[in-house]
Motif scaffolding. Sequence first.
Motif, PDB file in Angstrom:
ATOM      1  N   PRO A 124      17.179  -6.887  63.420  1.00 53.95           N
ATOM      2  CA  PRO A 124      18.151  -5.553  64.926  1.00 53.95           C
ATOM      3  C   PRO A 124      16.859  -5.192  65.807  1.00 53.95           C
ATOM      4  CG  PRO A 124      17.471  -4.686  62.658  1.00 53.95           C
ATOM      5  CD  PRO A 124      17.028  -5.770  62.219  1.00 53.95           C
ATOM      6  N   ALA A 140      22.539  -1.340  66.099  1.00 48.59           N
ATOM      7  CA  ALA A 140      22.105  -2.865  65.620  1.00 48.59           C
ATOM      8  C   ALA A 140      22.081  -2.942  64.452  1.00 48.59           C
ATOM      9  CB  ALA A 140      21.250  -3.602  67.151  1.00 48.59           C
ATOM     10  N   HIS A 141      21.678  -2.305  63.475  1.00 45.32           N
ATOM     11  CA  HIS A 141      20.613  -2.183  62.221  1.00 45.32           C
ATOM     12  C   HIS A 141      22.333  -3.125  61.260  1.00 45.32           C
ATOM     13  CE1 HIS A 141      19.747  -1.276  58.374  1.00 45.32           C
ATOM     14  NE2 HIS A 141      20.871  -0.368  58.251  1.00 45.32           N
ATOM     15  N   ALA A 144      23.319  -6.284  62.478  1.00 45.32           N
ATOM     16  CA  ALA A 144      22.531  -6.907  61.681  1.00 45.32           C
ATOM     17  C   ALA A 144      22.921  -7.489  59.980  1.00 45.32           C
ATOM     18  CB  ALA A 144      20.873  -6.839  62.090  1.00 45.32           C
TER      19      ALA A 144
END
Length: 232
Positions: A124, A140-141, A144
């Motif tokens: 991420p 984004a974490h 992902a």
Amino acid sequence: MRMTVGIVHSLARWLLPLRCRVCAQRGHQGMDLCPACHAAAQTNLPACPRCALPLPAGEVSVCAACLSAPTALLACHAAWRYGPTLDALVRRYKFEQDLAAGAVLAGLMLQQRPPWLAGQVLVPVPLHRQRLAQRGYDQAHELAAQLAQATGLPSGHLLRRERATAAQSGLDRQQRRKNLRRAFVALPGPLPPSVVLVDDVMTTGATLEAAAQALQRAGVVQVRAWVAARTP
Ligand SMILES: [Zn+2]
Ligand SMILES: [Zn+2]
């Protein structure tokens, strides 16, 4: 270990009916997205395999800009165009604390997978810790983690955002690159030779480029990117 909000969400999935995160109609295909909003979303095809910019119908090759100025990214795959449905989902996910909208984005990314996923590690693009503290989660974490769970690929945090960069909106391509210079560093430790950066939206690509350069400085050989939506 960092708790993934997405896992809590997937537990709630068993208890609650599917509900479109855009218009609140009944969802379908196991997602909180109704058939009409799903149909309104535009896939990002055809697109340049390097920068994911839309290409004229029938084109499949690398675009002229990428041919004349190669970037750190070996490939970039944007599943959808930033437009109807995707803009609403991204807004809800990033700015209205709607994690269910993020799960829909992950579901849409999985419907339009890049062809080069085998053997990759998902990475991420991290938020700066100040932004993380404000928002409470790293978008984004979360994406992902959900993509890793669905594909069976490993995901890992290999980058740190060094500087809380100024907001990118309103800056042109050149200014964005300057704003992001050395914005990321790779974390210490062994790095895989080939990784895929994961993020929600790609605008000019300057953020992905800066993240890719940081990984390459640390020894990663091949960096690709997989994002939910590309602004045209
Ligand atoms: Zn809807
Ligand atoms: Zn291109």
